[in-house]
Design a protein around this motif. Sequence first.
Motif, PDB file in Angstrom:
ATOM      1  N   GLN A  10     -30.702 -27.705  10.831  1.00  0.00           N
ATOM      2  CA  GLN A  10     -30.501 -26.881  12.014  1.00  0.00           C
ATOM      3  C   GLN A  10     -29.228 -27.261  12.767  1.00  0.00           C
ATOM      4  OE1 GLN A  10     -34.600 -27.820  13.629  1.00  0.00           O
ATOM      5  NE2 GLN A  10     -34.613 -25.603  13.967  1.00  0.00           N
ATOM      6  N   PHE A  11     -28.827 -26.332  13.654  1.00  0.00           N
ATOM      7  CA  PHE A  11     -27.686 -26.600  14.529  1.00  0.00           C
ATOM      8  C   PHE A  11     -27.980 -25.992  15.895  1.00  0.00           C
ATOM      9  CE2 PHE A  11     -27.038 -22.357  12.999  1.00  0.00           C
ATOM     10  CZ  PHE A  11     -26.317 -21.677  13.972  1.00  0.00           C
ATOM     11  N   THR A  12     -27.288 -26.493  16.882  1.00  0.00           N
ATOM     12  CA  THR A  12     -27.396 -25.942  18.233  1.00  0.00           C
ATOM     13  C   THR A  12     -26.304 -24.900  18.404  1.00  0.00           C
ATOM     14  OG1 THR A  12     -28.254 -28.033  19.086  1.00  0.00           O
ATOM     15  CG2 THR A  12     -27.367 -26.465  20.685  1.00  0.00           C
ATOM     16  N   ASP A  13     -26.708 -23.654  18.689  1.00  0.00           N
ATOM     17  CA  ASP A  13     -25.716 -22.574  18.797  1.00  0.00           C
ATOM     18  C   ASP A  13     -25.020 -22.606  20.151  1.00  0.00           C
ATOM     19  OD1 ASP A  13     -27.385 -21.380  20.693  1.00  0.00           O
ATOM     20  OD2 ASP A  13     -28.157 -19.866  19.296  1.00  0.00           O
ATOM     21  N   GLU A  14     -24.139 -21.653  20.394  1.00  0.00           N
ATOM     22  CA  GLU A  14     -23.334 -21.637  21.612  1.00  0.00           C
ATOM     23  C   GLU A  14     -24.168 -21.434  22.864  1.00  0.00           C
ATOM     24  OE1 GLU A  14     -19.579 -19.464  21.403  1.00  0.00           O
ATOM     25  OE2 GLU A  14     -19.889 -19.247  19.241  1.00  0.00           O
ATOM     26  N   ASN A  15     -25.399 -20.939  22.686  1.00  0.00           N
ATOM     27  CA  ASN A  15     -26.293 -20.732  23.826  1.00  0.00           C
ATOM     28  C   ASN A  15     -27.270 -21.887  24.018  1.00  0.00           C
ATOM     29  OD1 ASN A  15     -25.231 -18.096  24.381  1.00  0.00           O
ATOM     30  ND2 ASN A  15     -26.439 -17.323  22.647  1.00  0.00           N
ATOM     31  N   GLY A  16     -27.057 -22.948  23.218  1.00  0.00           N
ATOM     32  CA  GLY A  16     -27.921 -24.107  23.354  1.00  0.00           C
ATOM     33  C   GLY A  16     -29.237 -23.991  22.610  1.00  0.00           C
ATOM     34  N   GLN A  17     -29.383 -22.967  21.767  1.00  0.00           N
ATOM     35  CA  GLN A  17     -30.617 -22.766  21.010  1.00  0.00           C
ATOM     36  C   GLN A  17     -30.504 -23.384  19.616  1.00  0.00           C
ATOM     37  OE1 GLN A  17     -33.369 -21.200  22.488  1.00  0.00           O
ATOM     38  NE2 GLN A  17     -32.013 -21.384  24.276  1.00  0.00           N
ATOM     39  N   HIS A  50     -31.630 -22.408  12.325  1.00  0.00           N
ATOM     40  CA  HIS A  50     -31.472 -22.867  10.951  1.00  0.00           C
ATOM     41  C   HIS A  50     -30.175 -22.284  10.382  1.00  0.00           C
ATOM     42  CE1 HIS A  50     -35.843 -23.582  11.350  1.00  0.00           C
ATOM     43  NE2 HIS A  50     -35.596 -24.581  10.515  1.00  0.00           N
ATOM     44  N   VAL A  51     -29.472 -23.081   9.587  1.00  0.00           N
ATOM     45  CA  VAL A  51     -28.218 -22.603   8.992  1.00  0.00           C
ATOM     46  C   VAL A  51     -28.515 -21.598   7.887  1.00  0.00           C
ATOM     47  CG1 VAL A  51     -26.999 -24.735   9.519  1.00  0.00           C
ATOM     48  CG2 VAL A  51     -28.102 -24.464   7.283  1.00  0.00           C
ATOM     49  N   TRP A  52     -27.513 -20.796   7.578  1.00  0.00           N
ATOM     50  CA  TRP A  52     -27.549 -19.851   6.460  1.00  0.00           C
ATOM     51  C   TRP A  52     -26.659 -20.426   5.363  1.00  0.00           C
ATOM     52  CZ3 TRP A  52     -30.624 -15.497   7.061  1.00  0.00           C
ATOM     53  CH2 TRP A  52     -31.066 -15.243   8.363  1.00  0.00           C
TER      54      TRP A  52
END
Length: 501
Positions: free
Chosen positions: A314-321, A324-326
């Motif tokens: 997983q990663f934390t997106d720009e919105n802090g959520q 899971h990676v693609w």
Amino acid sequence: MGALRLPSLALLFSPSKALRSSSASRPLRLRPPVIRKVSASLSGGASRALSTQSLANEEATPPSAADRKPSSGPEGSVTPRSVDFNAWYLDVIASAELADYGPVRGTMVIRPYGYAIWESIQEYLNSKFKETGHSNMYFPQFIPYSFIEKEASHVEGFSPELALVTIGGGKELEEKLVVRPTSETIVNHMFTQWIQSYRDLPLMINQWANVTRWEMRTKPFVRTLEFLWQEGHTAHATLEEAEKEALQMIDVYRKFAYEQAAIPVIAGRKSRAETFAGATQTYTIEAMMGDRKALQAGTSHNLGQNFSRAFGTQFTDENGQRQHVWQTSWAVSTRFIGGIIMTHGDDAGLMLPPRIAPIQGVPLRIEVGPRDIGNRSVVVCRRDIPGKPGKDFGISMEPSKLESHVKSRLEDIQASLLQRAISFRDGNIVDVNSYEELKAVIGQGKWARGPWSAGDNEELKVKEETGATIRCFPFEQPLGKKTCFMTGNPADEVAIFAKSY
């Protein structure tokens, strides 16, 4: 088109020196031709220490072909392709000294000339991988069995082919280890540690490695217990980025096949039944061999989030959520060497496109006799056109003129081999509009192309009754309304069916 570089013409009268120096020009895609008096040694005409019988005896084949007789000619001769394609293939590998079998059944020793062809493939693809933003690295060959079990469809798809290590250092291991069949699982284990934020994406890597799959039926280069390949693995923030990557890499393979190997592959999407275990989509390049069987020459997979969910990548997106990676994975192997042999070889033996040939005494040779020396001229002979029609007489020895002529002829050979393969492919693909037509076409050993919207059960029926599978749904599709030849229902696309390796 690859750049051309020629050796000093001082090598003209020193074949042995030319051979030694040919390996030094590795950075170039189109190898310098070696100017020699004789080129039969790598095209089936010379005696060899390797026995074709050793290849024939080791190959695991169906009972109907298992007791085929080896070449009846002298050691090193090549069985005519039209007489026995399988015997011809083995004879070519033997006479050109491309490979031999290892002591373990199903393994293969790639000899220097065969490995030089693989290096040509590596050289081109490695440059393209780097151009598209990928970095090389290496992962361990041993993978914990628990990793394989984490992705259900993956373990189901690979279980019959796995090689397991249960003892190490004289003691039974606490957990079985899998000898790498592919690396999606161990890659995800590491990606989970390396990827934390959207800033870590995309992560795009490639490795050149060996792979072990316990094949029951083997054929040199085409299917062996162990083989060499490259496997690319990428992680992305969105499905769209992953899909773009998967399509980009299958196009890299397609261009390599056309521009370097002179093999006119058909690029497309695999059916659901033929999709890689653990992938949501598999894209492929399919090549027609000289016996009209299909060879899957390269694949690229959109893995979706199947592995990232199984491993918690997983990663934390720009919105802090947390997301899971693609992912994607894609590969080409030493199977491609078998494809080159079976596409271009003829009754005389091995025939290589100039851009792949490590030694261009094979696609082109330069003959020099006493009279030629007196006239300051040479005879330039093409491997792809036998006899007098393939010879250019009275070509000046003047360096600039000879170099220009050789460059031109090598380009002609490259283009001629591709066009010949295109004509052969197109002449053996037949459009069908009924199942009866498909059965007739497959029975003739050709490829069938027709509208398809049927399901997995119908696809299995075709395989059981004809031996053919859906090779792909080509990217290039005909326009107009279509009706599935199997069900009579509307169809959006045509599929290509063929028997395959």
